[in-house]
Each structure stands twice: as structure tokens, then as C-alpha cells.
Design an enzyme around this catalytic site. Structure first.
Site, short mmCIF file in Angstrom:
data_model
loop_
_atom_site.label_atom_id
_atom_site.label_comp_id
_atom_site.label_asym_id
_atom_site.label_seq_id
_atom_site.Cartn_x
_atom_site.Cartn_y
_atom_site.Cartn_z
N GLU A 327 0.84 -1.19 0.00
CA GLU A 327 0.00 0.00 0.00
C GLU A 327 0.88 1.25 0.00
O GLU A 327 1.78 1.37 0.84
CB GLU A 327 -0.90 0.05 1.24
CG GLU A 327 -2.01 -0.98 1.26
CD GLU A 327 -2.97 -0.77 2.43
OE1 GLU A 327 -4.14 -1.13 2.30
OE2 GLU A 327 -2.55 -0.23 3.47
N CYS A 328 0.64 2.16 -0.91
CA CYS A 328 1.30 3.46 -0.96
C CYS A 328 2.83 3.30 -0.90
O CYS A 328 3.43 2.84 -1.86
CB CYS A 328 0.77 4.36 0.15
SG CYS A 328 1.10 6.12 -0.13
#
Length: 436
Positions: A327-328
Site C-alpha cells: 500500500e502506498c
């Protein structure tokens, strides 16, 4: 029966977090059990809440969560004496289009829970106008009740008197006034506050804030003005499917942005979380059946991540047979390269073709609704995932197959689709909830 209240403000940067932490610690010093929550998608503040109260704090979000989910999350306050929900941005600030149960505004949570709002006002550069702002917020939306205000960063006794008189004339209670006090300022970074676990002195700082606030705010009157609240029986409505039975989770200063309610939901569903530190050159546990790399600040540690061969080789070997999701910041690390703020490129894991750069900062911020075009750990194709994106990187290349069709809160399609290749998947948004 607990006392419930919401701490909000007309805008960001007024002092909501500092006041929340100070009140929580001050009441805790008095022997009260205090439970905090964070309204909205900020993933940094809950760790500060936990440091102040000794109890885990979670996010409640009206754009991403339905009322039953929010009721389930706040029911953890059943054994508390005081329950505080810290707002985000200004009291009524949310997105233009309604989500699952609201727009993401703090006011949604206040109205939903029936808790009154304690407003933090910074009257710097104004006097009676502060009362006009408070009165406007009080009257803006029926169903949201203002209990009173705390003034922050007042310049002098004369300044305080002017503002107090105006608020009194408007029929708004003033519970206290805080002079400027640099010693209780929390250090900031480009995504918000520097994380609680990075600050060795955080306990002493919160203690000083509590002492200062107890000296200038009428804690008893605030407590008596809060709403008497006991949670309704709540059915577990998180409906979160863990990404695997045994989850290798990257956790250190570079990989720290993961919502507490997600981890709790994974554990509640029977999953085991096996934490490891890429910065300590640790590889994911070989017995795990999935690896999850959260967001964080990989750009601050890119050189070290790139040099840690045991982590790199272990992750690559893991991804041959089992899924890996980022994520990210975790997504960026799964990519081919990351260029830091000084323009230095660092080779990353190469499991995806993503190439990102912080050399030219560009803010990406907002809610995301993604419809998966392919499976990702814990979620089937076609699943609608709600999340939040906040970073300053620029995409230089995103060549792999798109993982999802992603929209912002207005319904506009955005370019940060996430991607997939082999066993690896990644998204720029942090997952909050799945539509069911």
C-alpha cells in the site's frame, strides 16, 4: 455510562490533537479510563491517542464505513469513563459527494453518536470575530450540538478578555484559554505529525501538555458538559477478510501506516500476524502465506532499503509462490525504483514496474473507491474497496496491468490504479473498508 464528546475546530492546525492528548492524559491522571477515536482517515493520530491513554484508538469514517461498522468500533468504549473523538480538518469539512453514511466530516460522527462538540478556537489576529465563527459553526447544521470552546494561543489577558466577552454575548461557554506554549508543540512532517513511535520524549511531552491544559481549562465542567453515553449492542460489521491465515507484515519506521481496525479485524477473523522489519534487513517469515507491506516513509530510508539484501532476496523468493501486496509506500518499494527528494534514484524490489519520484513533490490526497479488475489478497475481482490516498510522490512509470478502476470521492477516474504482476499487487490508497 461514559461521558462522550467530539473535539473539533474551524480548520486544521488549530490544536485539536494537542488538546485531545492533554485532556485524555489529564483525566487519566485523575484515575479515569479514557478511550479515544479519530474521525476521518488520518492514520497517525491514533498512535498518539494510544500513547496518551494506554488504550488502542481506531478511526471512524462516515465516507468509508456504514453506521453499524462505526457503532461496532466505538463500542470498545463501553468500559471507559470518558470517550473522545478527535476530528479532522474543520468541523463540517468533508467531500462533496456522500459516501456510505456521510461525507467524512467530523460533524457526521458527532450527530451520529449524539456527542456534543468541544470547539478549539485559535483567535490569533482577531478578537470578537472568533465569536462570530463559533456562533456560525454552532448554528450551521441542526443535529450537531456545540458544548463550548477552548481558546488556544491567546496573545494576552486583554486579548482573552475581548474574546471571552464576545463569546459570552453569543451564549457560548468558554471552558478555558491557553496562552502560547511552544513546549507542547508536536513536531510535524510532510504527511502530518511525526509519528508517536519515533519520539522518545512523547510521554513527557503529553504529560506537560496535560499539566498545562489542567492549569488553564476547567476539566470538571468539560466532563459534566459531555453527553452521557453507553454504546448500543453492536454486531461485528467490519466484514473484513484477512489477506491470509499467516500474514507477514512489514512494521518499522519505513512501514507504519496501517489502520488499527484492519489489524484487529484480521486477528478477530483468526489470522496470525508475523511482523518483520525491512529496515533491520529481515525477510518475511517463510511460514507465512501472504506478505503485506503498508505505507509509511520509505523515501526517508530508500538507501537502506535498497542495500538490505536479505530483505530484498527474501521478499523476491517469497513472491515466487505466494502473494505480496503493498500500500502506498509499500507499493513504491515493490516497484523498480524510487527517487528521493535529493534526486537520487534507489533500486527497489523489482516485483512491479512502478517507478516513483519525490524529487518533484506533488500532493495526492483524497478518498478512493476502487473496483478490482483482478484479485488482491483478501478480495475478489469486482470487489469495491474504499480507502484513502496521501503522498507526495510522482509516478514516472506504472507499466504493469492495472489492478483496479479507481475513482475519487466525486466519481472522477484517477490515474493511480494500482497494478499487478505475477504474485505481486499494489495500490496507492490505504484500505479502510470493503462495500458489502
Amino acid at each position: 455510562m461514559a461521558a462522550g464528546l467530539v473535539i473539533s475546530a474551524p480548520a486544521s492546525g488549530v490544536g485539536k490533537t494537542t488538546l485531545t492528548l492533554a485532556l485524555a492524559r489529564a483525566w487519566r491522571h485523575r484515575g479515569l479510563n479514557v478511550q479515544c477515536f479519530k474521525s476521518g482517515p488520518d492514520y497517525i493520530d491514533p498512535a498518539f491517542h494510544a500513547a496518551a491513554t494506554g488504550r488502542a484508538s481506531v478511526n471512524v469514517d462516515s465516507w468509508a464505513m456504514d453506521r453499524a461498522t462505526i457503532a461496532h468500533l466505538v463500542s470498545r468504549g463501553v468500559d471507559a469513563d470518558v470517550v473522545l473523538a478527535e476530528g479532522s480538518m474543520g468541523l463540517f469539512d468533508g467531500v462533496a459527494a456522500r459516501g456510505v453514511s456521510g461525507t467524512g466530516a467530523t460533524a457526521d460522527i458527532a450527530e451520529m453518536l449524539g456527542w456534543p462538540v468541544l470547539l478549539v478556537i485559535d483567535p490569533s489576529g482577531q478578537a470578537q470575530t472568533a465569536a462570530a465563527i463559533a456562533a456560525g459553526l454552532r448554528d450551521y447544521r441542526p443535529g450537531v450540538r456545540l458544548m463550548g470552546v477552548v481558546l488556544n494561543r491567546v496573545a494576552s489577558p486583554r486579548h482573552e478578555d475581548l474574546v471571552r466577552r464576545a463569546l459570552n454575548d453569543a451564549g457560548i461557554a468558554v471552558f478555558g484559554a491557553l496562552p502560547r506554549h511552544a513546549e507542547i508543540s508536536l513536531p510535524k512532517r510532510h504527511l502530518g505529525l511525526v509519528q508517536a513511535e519515533e519520539q522518545a520524549e512523547i510521554g513527557a511531552l503529553i504529560d506537560e501538555a496535560a499539566r498545562f491544559v489542567a492549569e488553564h481549562v476547567d476539566l470538571d465542567t468539560v466532563l459534566h458538559s459531555a453527553a452521557a453515553w453507553s454504546p448500543e449492542p453492536a454486531v461485528n460489521r467490519l466484514n473484513v477478510t484477512p489477506p491470509g491465515q499467516r500474514i507477514a507484515l512489514a512494521r518499522d519506521a519505513a512501514f507504519s501506516f496501517v489502520y488499527p481496525h484492519m489489524l484487529e479485524a484480521w486477528r478477530a477473523a483468526g489470522a496470525e500476524i508475523l511482523s518483520f522489519s525491512p529496515l533491520a534487513d529481515e525477510a518475511p517469515d517463510a511460514s507465512a502465506d501472504v506478505c503485506w507491506l503498508p505505507g509509511g516513509y520509505p523515501e526517508l530510508h530508500a538507501g537502506k532499503i535498497a542495500a538490505n539484501a536479505r530483505f530484498r532476496d527474501g521478499l523476491r523468493a517469497f513472491a515466487v509462490t505466494r502473494p505480496v501486496h503493498g500500500e502506498c509506500g509499500g507499493y513504491m518499494v515493490l516497484g523498480t525504483g524510487l527517487t528521493d527528494a535529493d534526486g537520487v534514484r534507489h533500486g527497489m524490489m523489482g516485483l512491479l514496474g512502478l517507478e516513483t519520484s519525490f524529487a518533484k513533490r506533488r500532493m495526492h490526497l483524497g478518498y478512493r473507491l476502487a473496483e478490482l479488475a483482478a484479485p488482491m489478497p483478501g478480495h475478489r475481482p469486482g470487489a469495491r474497496l474504499r480507502g484513502h490516498e496521501f503522498h507526495y510522490s510522482t509516478i514516472l512509470a506504472q507499466p504493469d496491468t492495472a489492478l483496479a478502476v479507481v475513482h475519487d470521492a466525486t466519481g472522477a477516474v484517477i490515474a493511480e490504479t494500482g497494478s499487478r504482476r505475477g504474485q505481486a499487487t499494489g495500490t496507492f490508497f490505504h484500505l479502510i473498508a470493503e462495500d458489502r
